[in-house]
Design a protein around this motif. Structure first.
Motif, PDB file in Angstrom:
ATOM      1  N   GLU A   1      42.436  67.438  75.032  1.00  0.00           N
ATOM      2  CA  GLU A   1      41.822  68.177  75.457  1.00  0.00           C
ATOM      3  C   GLU A   1      40.242  68.037  75.309  1.00  0.00           C
ATOM      4  OE1 GLU A   1      40.864  72.285  72.715  1.00  0.00           O
ATOM      5  OE2 GLU A   1      43.554  71.543  73.292  1.00  0.00           O
ATOM      6  N   ASP A   2      39.470  67.565  74.048  1.00  0.00           N
ATOM      7  CA  ASP A   2      38.714  67.472  73.463  1.00  0.00           C
ATOM      8  C   ASP A   2      37.677  66.372  75.003  1.00  0.00           C
ATOM      9  OD1 ASP A   2      39.016  68.755  71.160  1.00  0.00           O
ATOM     10  OD2 ASP A   2      38.506  66.596  69.893  1.00  0.00           O
ATOM     11  N   TYR A   3      38.157  65.715  75.858  1.00  0.00           N
ATOM     12  CA  TYR A   3      38.072  65.162  76.842  1.00  0.00           C
ATOM     13  C   TYR A   3      38.145  65.552  77.839  1.00  0.00           C
ATOM     14  CZ  TYR A   3      36.321  61.537  73.153  1.00  0.00           C
ATOM     15  OH  TYR A   3      36.277  60.515  72.520  1.00  0.00           O
ATOM     16  N   ASN A   4      38.657  66.639  77.609  1.00  0.00           N
ATOM     17  CA  ASN A   4      39.019  67.141  79.750  1.00  0.00           C
ATOM     18  C   ASN A   4      39.919  66.238  80.523  1.00  0.00           C
ATOM     19  OD1 ASN A   4      39.041  69.729  81.248  1.00  0.00           O
ATOM     20  ND2 ASN A   4      36.763  68.580  82.342  1.00  0.00           N
ATOM     21  N   SER A   5      40.435  65.966  79.324  1.00  0.00           N
ATOM     22  CA  SER A   5      41.520  65.132  80.391  1.00  0.00           C
ATOM     23  C   SER A   5      43.333  65.810  80.238  1.00  0.00           C
ATOM     24  CB  SER A   5      41.641  63.401  80.159  1.00  0.00           C
ATOM     25  OG  SER A   5      41.609  62.605  80.585  1.00  0.00           O
ATOM     26  N   PRO A   6      43.701  66.809  80.543  1.00  0.00           N
ATOM     27  CA  PRO A   6      44.907  67.256  79.718  1.00  0.00           C
ATOM     28  C   PRO A   6      46.070  66.555  79.885  1.00  0.00           C
ATOM     29  CG  PRO A   6      44.765  68.245  81.577  1.00  0.00           C
ATOM     30  CD  PRO A   6      42.574  67.959  81.854  1.00  0.00           C
ATOM     31  N   LEU A   7      46.813  66.518  79.027  1.00  0.00           N
ATOM     32  CA  LEU A   7      48.397  65.566  79.582  1.00  0.00           C
ATOM     33  C   LEU A   7      49.617  66.539  79.248  1.00  0.00           C
ATOM     34  CD1 LEU A   7      47.242  63.127  76.258  1.00  0.00           C
ATOM     35  CD2 LEU A   7      47.205  62.404  78.943  1.00  0.00           C
ATOM     36  N   ARG A   8      49.483  67.188  80.676  1.00  0.00           N
ATOM     37  CA  ARG A   8      50.982  68.208  80.844  1.00  0.00           C
ATOM     38  C   ARG A   8      51.686  67.449  80.635  1.00  0.00           C
ATOM     39  NH1 ARG A   8      46.803  71.266  80.616  1.00  0.00           N
ATOM     40  NH2 ARG A   8      45.708  71.995  82.902  1.00  0.00           N
ATOM     41  N   ILE A   9      52.493  66.119  80.672  1.00  0.00           N
ATOM     42  CA  ILE A   9      53.884  65.622  80.132  1.00  0.00           C
ATOM     43  C   ILE A   9      54.033  65.523  79.082  1.00  0.00           C
ATOM     44  CG2 ILE A   9      54.755  63.920  80.259  1.00  0.00           C
ATOM     45  CD1 ILE A   9      54.513  62.538  83.078  1.00  0.00           C
ATOM     46  N   VAL A  10      52.596  65.531  78.355  1.00  0.00           N
ATOM     47  CA  VAL A  10      52.868  65.288  76.282  1.00  0.00           C
ATOM     48  C   VAL A  10      52.941  67.182  75.849  1.00  0.00           C
ATOM     49  CG1 VAL A  10      51.778  64.142  74.683  1.00  0.00           C
ATOM     50  CG2 VAL A  10      51.637  63.153  76.074  1.00  0.00           C
ATOM     51  N   GLU A  11      52.349  67.871  77.020  1.00  0.00           N
ATOM     52  CA  GLU A  11      52.082  68.893  76.330  1.00  0.00           C
ATOM     53  C   GLU A  11      53.749  70.049  75.718  1.00  0.00           C
ATOM     54  OE1 GLU A  11      49.625  71.148  78.597  1.00  0.00           O
ATOM     55  OE2 GLU A  11      48.251  69.920  77.800  1.00  0.00           O
ATOM     56  N   ALA A  12      54.226  69.119  77.601  1.00  0.00           N
ATOM     57  CA  ALA A  12      55.809  69.534  77.746  1.00  0.00           C
ATOM     58  C   ALA A  12      56.620  69.497  76.858  1.00  0.00           C
ATOM     59  CB  ALA A  12      55.737  69.393  79.216  1.00  0.00           C
ATOM     60  N   VAL A  13      56.823  68.040  76.266  1.00  0.00           N
ATOM     61  CA  VAL A  13      57.540  67.614  75.390  1.00  0.00           C
ATOM     62  C   VAL A  13      56.942  67.428  74.274  1.00  0.00           C
ATOM     63  CG1 VAL A  13      57.653  65.357  73.980  1.00  0.00           C
ATOM     64  CG2 VAL A  13      57.519  65.313  76.440  1.00  0.00           C
ATOM     65  N   ALA A  14      56.488  68.992  73.192  1.00  0.00           N
ATOM     66  CA  ALA A  14      55.595  68.810  72.380  1.00  0.00           C
ATOM     67  C   ALA A  14      56.812  70.431  72.440  1.00  0.00           C
ATOM     68  CB  ALA A  14      53.872  68.837  71.848  1.00  0.00           C
ATOM     69  N   LYS A  15      56.029  71.393  73.231  1.00  0.00           N
ATOM     70  CA  LYS A  15      56.913  72.778  73.522  1.00  0.00           C
ATOM     71  C   LYS A  15      57.967  72.656  73.257  1.00  0.00           C
ATOM     72  CE  LYS A  15      56.241  76.642  76.170  1.00  0.00           C
ATOM     73  NZ  LYS A  15      55.567  77.556  77.663  1.00  0.00           N
ATOM     74  N   VAL A  16      59.363  71.518  73.846  1.00  0.00           N
ATOM     75  CA  VAL A  16      60.624  71.290  74.637  1.00  0.00           C
ATOM     76  C   VAL A  16      61.115  71.510  73.276  1.00  0.00           C
ATOM     77  CG1 VAL A  16      62.351  70.516  75.616  1.00  0.00           C
ATOM     78  CG2 VAL A  16      60.258  71.445  76.929  1.00  0.00           C
ATOM     79  N   ASN A  17      60.587  69.921  72.419  1.00  0.00           N
ATOM     80  CA  ASN A  17      61.229  69.404  71.495  1.00  0.00           C
ATOM     81  C   ASN A  17      60.842  71.099  70.034  1.00  0.00           C
ATOM     82  OD1 ASN A  17      61.993  67.190  69.130  1.00  0.00           O
ATOM     83  ND2 ASN A  17      60.417  68.291  68.291  1.00  0.00           N
ATOM     84  N   ASP A  18      59.819  71.364  69.847  1.00  0.00           N
ATOM     85  CA  ASP A  18      59.896  72.545  69.045  1.00  0.00           C
ATOM     86  C   ASP A  18      61.156  74.088  69.704  1.00  0.00           C
ATOM     87  OD1 ASP A  18      57.937  71.407  67.862  1.00  0.00           O
ATOM     88  OD2 ASP A  18      55.779  72.769  68.379  1.00  0.00           O
ATOM     89  N   SER A  19      61.165  74.349  70.528  1.00  0.00           N
ATOM     90  CA  SER A  19      62.037  74.860  70.885  1.00  0.00           C
ATOM     91  C   SER A  19      63.894  74.739  70.634  1.00  0.00           C
ATOM     92  CB  SER A  19      61.892  75.333  72.355  1.00  0.00           C
ATOM     93  OG  SER A  19      61.743  74.644  73.141  1.00  0.00           O
ATOM     94  N   ARG A  20      63.528  73.064  71.262  1.00  0.00           N
ATOM     95  CA  ARG A  20      65.087  73.056  70.238  1.00  0.00           C
ATOM     96  C   ARG A  20      66.241  72.854  68.674  1.00  0.00           C
ATOM     97  NH1 ARG A  20      68.421  70.341  73.659  1.00  0.00           N
ATOM     98  NH2 ARG A  20      70.274  68.331  73.516  1.00  0.00           N
ATOM     99  N   LYS A  21      64.466  72.773  68.005  1.00  0.00           N
ATOM    100  CA  LYS A  21      65.675  72.288  66.796  1.00  0.00           C
ATOM    101  C   LYS A  21      66.151  73.860  66.915  1.00  0.00           C
ATOM    102  CE  LYS A  21      61.927  69.743  65.695  1.00  0.00           C
ATOM    103  NZ  LYS A  21      60.590  69.430  64.768  1.00  0.00           N
TER     104      LYS A  21
END
Length: 438
Positions: free
Chosen positions: A276-296
């Motif tokens: 985010e700081d370098y304005n180079s979004p990592l959409r796959i990693v964003e989805a990974v973090a979100k999905v993992n949080d909801s999975r628990k």
């Protein structure tokens, strides 16, 4: 070679003990006098198989010592490792580098002889540049270099990982610093461990990229498990089928309740903040973090659904036994463990929760108020309306299912690690639910 390890937590203590076992003279430094006193008495602050014996042997041999005196400890050290914590910062999830920078300032103030300052802590890209600036602007006048040397230790197998690594990554800008690091790791040359020399920034990024990729594999197979349940497939067959492809590999393709621990949750968030700081979004990693949080939490709901499917009714008032609390076996680490969210989901539904873990209950208890901690597996199972396997400790891999059925109030087994064979368990008379299998 004399090595100073600043920080005597998980990474610092394991690394320091292993370096000492290689024959180096190592002092582990920590500001916590209580921790240093305990280490001197042979009491480990963490549970890691073989660590207590490794520490004791090297202390006895005179190669490993512990101190709170940074100035005296770094005197004459050719390599000074920074191995302090970099927890997620409140608010934005970025790595909190205050401890790293504080050590850099202390080292700069006390540096008297040439040394390589090595960041062993997991740090975002550019941290080494800031550490170098801090030391340079201190006006020390002593020759120094700042190197990145990320750790790739798995909790529960850290000593083996350190002594027989897949690779050693060293980010150094100066030839003399590379020479020092070669000497530090020279004992591993016999094992032909590959050493990858890179730029400092590349080295810092490698650790985050590796953890994000592994977190992605875990999350991918967990979503495939959900699909398998819908279409009647078996996620373990799917995992084997794709894992035999050399381009994919079989590791980290085990469906379960999601990843936790000290690295993956923290590192994915820190990497996302850097992107985010370098304005180079990592959409796959964003989805990974979100999905993992909801999975628990979804795994907690899976237990509730199993009760209903077995005819036991709603979760309110039911006694649920959890076997395993730590995020993985062979550690006492409860950081971001899936069990925390599972327990909360069950208790929110009105269930009574009793749990047993071979090593994690002391650290788990403050995180789970209201949970009864049992003294052994079968005490936890006694009177339970459902038994839930959360962590795949060896102690849970060969349960006496006849005894479990006799002790439990209802024969409901929810296996979140796919340890058991569905046919065999159902033949024992259990209502059995697992992940990604029908």
């Amino acid at each position: 070679m004399k090595i100073a390890m600043v920080g005597s937590g998980y990474v610092g203590l394991v690394s320091g003990a292993c370096f000492a076992d290689f024959g180096h003279d190592v002092v582990c430094i920590d500001k916590d006098q209580g921790k240093i006193d305990s280490l001197r008495a042979g009491v480990m602050p963490i549970y890691e198989p073989g660590l207590a014996e490794l520490v004791a042997g090297n202390v006895k041999a005179g190669r490993l010592s512990f101190s709170t005196d940074l100035a005296a400890s770094i005197e004459g050290a050719q390599a000074i490792f920074i191995a302090v914590g970099t927890p997620s910062r409140r608010g934005d999830g970025h790595a909190d580098l205050s401890y790293v920078y504080a050590v850099a300032q202390e080292v700069a103030a006390e540096l008297k002889t040439p040394a390589v300052v090595v960041t062993k802590s997991t740090v975002p890209v550019g941290t080494g540049d800031e550490v170098e600036r801090i030391i340079r602007e201190s006006g020390t006048g002593v020759k120094f270099a700042v190197v990145s040397n990320p750790e790739f230790l798995r909790e529960g197998a850290a000593i083996s990982d350190f002594k027989r690594p897949d690779r050693i990554v060293i980010g150094a800008e100066e030839d003399w610093a590379r020479a020092v690091m070669n000497e530090v790791y020279r004992p591993l040359f016999l094992n032909k461990a590959p050493i990858l020399f890179t730029s400092r920034r590349s080295s810092e990024l490698i650790k985050y990229a590796a953890n994000a990729f592994l977190a992605t594999k875990i999350t991918f197979i967990n979503e495939m498990a959900d699909l398998c349940e819908k279409v009647g497939g078996d996620v373990q067959d799917v995992a084997r089928g794709i894992g035999l492809d050399g381009r994919i590999g079989s590791k980290f393709l085990h469906a379960g309740p999601g990843y936790g621990g000290s690295c993956f949750p923290k590192d994915t968030l820190a990497l996302l903040k850097t992107a985010e700081d370098y304005n180079s979004p990592l959409r796959i990693v964003e989805a990974v973090a979100k999905v993992n949080d909801s999975r628990k939490r979804a795994m907690g709901r899976k237990v509730i659904e199993a009760l209903a499917e077995a005819g036991a009714g709603e979760a309110r008032g039911r006694r649920i036994a959890l076997l395993g609390l730590t995020f993985k076996p062979n550690t006492d680490d409860m950081r971001d463990a899936p069990s925390i969210a599972i327990v909360q989901t069950l208790m929110d539904a009105g269930a009574e929760v009793v749990a047993y873990d071979p090593e994690g209950m002391e650290l788990a208890a403050p995180l789970m108020p209201g949970v009864t901690m049992a003294t052994n597996t079968y005490e936890a199972v006694k009177g339970a309306d459902a038994v839930v396997l959360v962590t795949e400790w060896d102690a849970f891999r060969a349960l006496d299912l006849d005894r479990v059925k006799q002790l439990a109030a209802q024969p409901i087994l929810v296996d979140l690690r796919n340890i058991y064979d569905p046919v065999e368990v159902r033949e024992k008379g259990f209502h059995y639910s697992s992940v990604g299998r029908i």
